[in-house]
Design an enzyme around this catalytic site. Structure first.
Site, mmCIF file in Angstrom:
data_model
loop_
_atom_site.group_PDB
_atom_site.id
_atom_site.type_symbol
_atom_site.label_atom_id
_atom_site.label_comp_id
_atom_site.label_asym_id
_atom_site.label_seq_id
_atom_site.Cartn_x
_atom_site.Cartn_y
_atom_site.Cartn_z
ATOM 1 N N SER A 274 96.134 -19.273 -19.970
ATOM 2 C CA SER A 274 95.674 -20.665 -19.979
ATOM 3 C C SER A 274 95.079 -20.965 -21.348
ATOM 4 C CB SER A 274 94.599 -20.870 -18.910
ATOM 5 O OG SER A 274 93.413 -20.188 -19.272
ATOM 6 N N ASP A 275 95.069 -22.239 -21.721
ATOM 7 C CA ASP A 275 94.207 -22.636 -22.825
ATOM 8 C C ASP A 275 92.769 -22.460 -22.330
ATOM 9 O OD1 ASP A 275 93.198 -23.583 -25.214
ATOM 10 O OD2 ASP A 275 94.599 -25.259 -25.334
ATOM 11 N N TRP A 276 91.814 -22.473 -23.234
ATOM 12 C CA TRP A 276 90.437 -22.133 -22.868
ATOM 13 C C TRP A 276 89.874 -23.139 -21.871
ATOM 14 C CZ3 TRP A 276 92.935 -18.814 -25.147
ATOM 15 C CH2 TRP A 276 92.409 -17.619 -25.636
ATOM 16 N N TRP A 277 89.646 -22.680 -20.673
ATOM 17 C CA TRP A 277 89.139 -23.473 -19.535
ATOM 18 C C TRP A 277 90.144 -24.503 -19.022
ATOM 19 C CZ3 TRP A 277 86.066 -23.354 -24.138
ATOM 20 C CH2 TRP A 277 85.225 -22.235 -24.175
ATOM 21 N N ALA A 278 91.415 -24.294 -19.355
ATOM 22 C CA ALA A 278 92.427 -25.212 -18.816
ATOM 23 C C ALA A 278 92.748 -24.881 -17.369
ATOM 24 C CB ALA A 278 93.701 -25.148 -19.665
#
Ligand SMILES: *[C@@H]1O[C@H](CO)[C@@H](O)[C@H](O)[C@H]1NC(C)=O
Ligand SMILES: *[C@@H]1O[C@H](CO)[C@@H](O)[C@H](O)[C@H]1NC(C)=O
Ligand SMILES: *[C@@H]1O[C@H](CO)[C@@H](O)[C@H](O)[C@H]1NC(C)=O
Ligand SMILES: *[C@@H]1O[C@H](CO)[C@@H](O)[C@H](O)[C@H]1NC(C)=O
Ligand SMILES: *[C@@H]1O[C@H](CO)[C@@H](O)[C@H](O)[C@H]1NC(C)=O
Ligand SMILES: *[C@@H]1O[C@H](CO)[C@@H](O)[C@H](O)[C@H]1NC(C)=O
Ligand SMILES: *[C@@H]1O[C@H](CO)[C@@H](O)[C@H](O)[C@H]1NC(C)=O
Length: 840
Positions: A274-278
């Site tokens: 995932s992208d960061w906190w996506a």
């Protein structure tokens, strides 16, 4: 308690099912399991052996980040102490190692594209990869094909390559090969449709949801997915999914984009992070194809996690089948072995959160103060390559009266803040979040610290001293009296100006990542007009993240030359001096179109939305950048692919040979059933924190505490837990899609001749018209850089593949060659195509 999450799962399942306005994404389950074909066989075998010995907790550890600022890198997975496996380090950025020292600051992706040189693209990737390797990084978070560059205002376009999918596809493939040859996993990003910064993430209470990019299947295949097919074909070990929604389903849990398009059709064998906190759900994202969560915590430093203990619980209670967990881990470890991390890995020797020698090992928790930086110099001789790419990516847009190259001018005036050093130093602003001094990279996470930055003023002053030219410089863009004095009577006046953009978490001069306009910053347009009103030999140099409006500059009689130098990295001044003085003959061609007015693009960033979830409708289909200008009959200032040289070239002798690779056969048959590796101990008591375990606060662990939920109502999508053999997709079966898409259908060649007096490099370009009423007038398909002495000729050759002449057919879910007559064009830009012929 820990398990009160069913309400949010239900809400997000509703989003997956698309109970909101706009288009919906069809479900696609189960998540395809890795099968190890296409150059992955060895790695898959090693990964199986490794994963088979892991316990449930150890497997979960590899899928889950330990939380923000809980380790040396921007992303850190858990470790496996029992096997001395330190866990994985994921580090930005697409242009160098971020947040450290003694690293290089490379030219941005858009500059790599502007070289149109596969050699330089790959060398750049390899040099960046080796710097990451020597710092101890396992996964370099780059390169970028999303954003592709739908709108020139898009804040992160410069991190990627070009709004043309073929130029981006070639560039991302070469970059990935370069990075992975160095023994580091490349992470192609952001998958997919992350085309603007505004509202890429929810910003409650204004927007409870990220924007949804809504687009049709044909546009997906022929435009935005295209370069990702090249990334997969190049063997990318990792792909990062984006923050936005696609058809009202989050990219981190969209089963159509992840399971169907990426893992099934493109046959991606690596892992999706995932992208960061996506990531926004636990079980749903796992079943939809996510393999790793970053940064691991649910929100920045929130201390809780969707995976970690929650993933352990979901496996223990049977909600996530073992095969899905094993597939995540075997994909991660296959990427590791594929690039040779077992041989190239060194311990991480830097810390993203401090440049000091000593610091906290767990900075977020302020625990374990010790040595965290070893200040390893990883720059090697990359400065020379950076300078070469800087020169080779500088586009000469205008050159009249033989203004360039300069030859020992009697006097030279260098004007503009953009020529000068930032008085605070090149790293004065965190993540390059300001526009002070010369611009050599945009802002955001796609940056690196400069080891140094040679400004144009420094390099040009040194050149002037060598030449005994009288030299004067003015850095203040508003002090027109000083400027008047400096440029009056100077043999040449060089004005520098810029336009910046970046990632949306930083707002610079009111620009929230995306640019608010397409004009120059810091009074640049007025400054250029002022210099040109006085000095009849005014040369303009632009450091911009993309297109700016240059029509007035182009038409000004006193402006004798215009150069676009993009974002050239640490050797900026040396590179532009090389070009201005003819030590380097420009070869670059613009990787995007320069319109006369903002409206000419027909696409724009949406800065506010009338509804929530925000709907971003890609109504223009495949018609972005030059495809739109061509279709709408709009004359640009400078067309896609345009760029001058100090010499001239001619094209002749087009030859088209038809090959016969045989008919296109859809992939058929069934997969094998989902494999599992090792056995899982389903006793929850064995998944609890070991006795006496001293947990770091807010750190993300795989352990559970207390009973696991066992009888919550379940509503997971049909087939999502099914590991039985699945039908293969007609368009799939091989990395990047059906193998036969890459068959050669025609071989096209042409003669290119240097008709001028100096040695130069011509970028020969090949375009195709697919001939249908809904097809773009022409589309780039191939290019090559030909280095030619005066009078010399060389043959440009390109092999047209089946994919090159196909359209995506939404009904058969496959590529088809239409019956429309097809034409091939060869020349020096998208609007200078002297040769053409029918593809019979
Ligand atoms: C989005 O919806 C359109 C229209 O229903 C459909 O053609 C397309 O395949 C969908 N794409 C994705 C990624 O869901
Ligand atoms: C999981 O990773 C953490 C550190 O990142 C480590 O402390 C812990 O021992 C690991 N657990 C297992 C079961 O290996
Ligand atoms: C598990 O997920 C739920 C729902 O998001 C959350 O409330 C809980 O804190 C998570 N557990 C852990 C240990 O992070
Ligand atoms: C010219 O450049 C020097 C640095 O070489 C700088 O210190 C000086 O301020 C500049 N002059 C003006 C008038 O801006
Ligand atoms: C465009 O934006 C830049 C940067 O914010 C600003 O300096 C400039 O004045 C703006 N141009 C116009 C015409 O408003
Ligand atoms: C060009 O420069 C000359 C001075 O050399 C000036 O007189 C003239 O007005 C300038 N032209 C324009 C269009 O500004
Ligand atoms: C198993 O645990 C997961 C994670 O907490 C939860 O989402 C799921 O609903 C649970 N399954 C059952 C059957 O209770």
């Amino acid at each position: 308690m820990l398990w009160s999450s069913i309400a949010s799962f239900a809400a997000l399942t509703a989003v997956v099912n698309g109970q909101y306005d706009g288009e919906t994404s069809p479900p696609s389950y189960p998540s395809p399991w890795m099968r190890g074909g296409n150059g992955w066989a060895d790695a898959y075998q090693k990964a199986q052996a490794f994963v088979s010995q892991l316990t449930l907790l150890e497997k979960v550890n590899l899928t889950t980040g330990v939380g923000w600022e809980e380790g040396p890198c921007v992303g850190n997975t858990g470790s496996i102490p029992r096997l001395n496996f330190p866990g994985l380090c994921l580090q930005d950025s697409p242009l160098g190692v971020r947040d450290t020292d003694l690293n290089s600051a490379f030219p941005a992706g858009v500059n790599a594209a502007a070289t149109w040189s596969t050699r330089l693209m790959k060398s750049r990737g390899n040099a960046m990869g080796s710097e990451h390797r020597d710092k101890g990084v396992d996964v370099q978070l780059g390169p970028v094909a999303g954003p592709l560059g739908r709108s020139p205002e898009g804040g992160r376009n410069w991190e990627g390559f070009s709004p043309d999918p073929v130029l981006t596809g070639v560039a991302i493939g070469q970059t990935i090969q370069g990075i992975q040859d160095a023994g580091v996993i490349a992470c192609a990003k952001h998958f997919i449709m992350n085309e603007q910064e505004h509202v890429r993430s929810a910003t409650p209470p204004e927007y409870e949801f990220s924007y949804s990019s809504n687009l049709d299947d044909k546009t997906m295949h022929e435009l935005y997915l295209w370069p990702f097919a090249d990334a997969v074909r190049a063997g990318a070990g990792a792909i990062m999914c984006s923050y936005n929604q696609v058809n009202n389903s989050y990219a981190s849990q969209n089963s159509w984009t992840l399971n169907y398009l990426l893992k099934n059709e493109l046959d991606f064998q690596g892992f999706v992070t995932s992208d960061w906190w996506a990531q926004l759900t636990g079980v749903a994202s796992a079943l939809a194809g996510l393999d790793m969560t970053m940064a691991g915590d649910q929100g920045l430093n929130s201390g809780d996690t969707y995976w970690g203990s929650n993933l352990t619980a979901a496996v223990l209670n049977g909600t996530i089948p073992q095969w899905r967990l094993d597939d995540m881990v075997v994909r991660i470890m296959s990427a590791y072995y594929k690039v040779g991390r077992d041989k190239t890995s060194v311990p991480v020797n830097f810390n993203s959160w401090t440049l000091e020698t000593d610091g906290y090992r767990f900075p977020e928790s302020n625990e374990d103060f010790t040595q965290v930086n070893w200040h390893v110099n990883v720059q090697d001789d990359h400065a020379a390559l950076i300078r070469e790419i800087g020169g080779a990516s500088t586009v000469l847009l205008k050159n009249v009266n033989k203004a360039l190259p300069l030859n020992k001018p009697k006097s030279i005036a260098v004007i503009g803040e953009d020529a000068h050093d930032n008085p605070g130093g090149p790293n004065a602003c965190g993540d390059r979040g300001c526009d002070i001094g010369t611009l050599a990279m945009g802002w955001g996470s796609g940056t690196a610290n400069f080891p140094y930055l040679i400004s144009p003023n420094t390099a040009l002053k040194a050149q002037a001293a060598d030449d005994k030219s009288q030299y004067v410089n003015v850095s203040n863009n508003y002090d027109f009296d000083a400027v008047t004095k400096a440029v009056t009577g100077a043999e040449v006046a060089i004005v520098f100006a810029n336009a910046d953009s970046g990632e949306g978490y930083l707002t610079i001069d009111g620009n929230e990542g995306d640019r608010n306009n397409l004009t120059l910053w810091q009074n640049g347009d007025a400054l250029i007009a002022h210099v040109a009103s006085i000095n009849p030999n005014t040369i303009v140099v632009l450091h911009t993240v993309g297109a700016v409006i240059v029509e007035a500059i182009k038409n000004h009689p006193n402006i004798t030359a215009i150069l676009w130098a993009g974002l050239p990295g640490q050797e900026s001044g040396n590179a532009i001096t090389d070009v201005l003085y003819g030590k380097v003959n420009p070869q670059a061609k613009t990787p995007f179109t320069w319109g006369k007015a903002r409206e000419d693009w027909g696409t724009d960033v949406m800065y506010t939305f009338p509804s929530d979830p925000p709907q971003l409708n890609f109504v223009e289909g495949v018609f972005i950048d030059y495809r739109h200008f061509d279709a709408a009959g709009i004359e640009p200032s400078y067309e896609f692919g345009f760029g001058l040289s100090y010499t001239t070239f001619s094209y002749s002798n087009l030859k088209i040979t038809k090959n016969n690779p045989g008919p296109y056969e859809p992939t058929t048959g069934m997969t094998s059933p989902a494999p599992t590796f090792g056995t899982i101990d389903y006793n929850p008591a064995h998944a609890e924190f070991p006795p006496g375990f001293s947990a770091v606060p807010r750190y993300v662990y795989p352990y559970i505490s207390g009973p696991i939920p066992t009888n919550l109502p379940q509503n997971w999508p049909a087939h999502s837990q099914d590991g039985s053999p699945q039908p293969k997709l007609a368009a799939g079966g091989s990395g990047g899609g059906n193998r036969q898409l890459y068959d050669t259908m025609y071989t096209v060649s042409a003669t290119v001749t240097n008709t001028g007096n100096v040695k130069g490099t011509e970028i020969a370009q090949l375009y195709i018209s697919l001939g249908g009423p809904t097809d773009p007038k022409i589309q780039l398909r191939g290019f090559d850089d030909l280095i030619l002495d005066p009078g010399e000729s060389e043959t440009f050759t390109y092999e047209i593949t089946r994919r090159d002449i196909s359209n995506w057919d939404t009904v058969s879910q496959n590529w088809v060659v239409s019956a429309y007559p097809k034409t091939v064009y060869v020349g020096g830009s998208s609007r200078d195509l002297p040769l053409s012929g029918a593809l019979g």
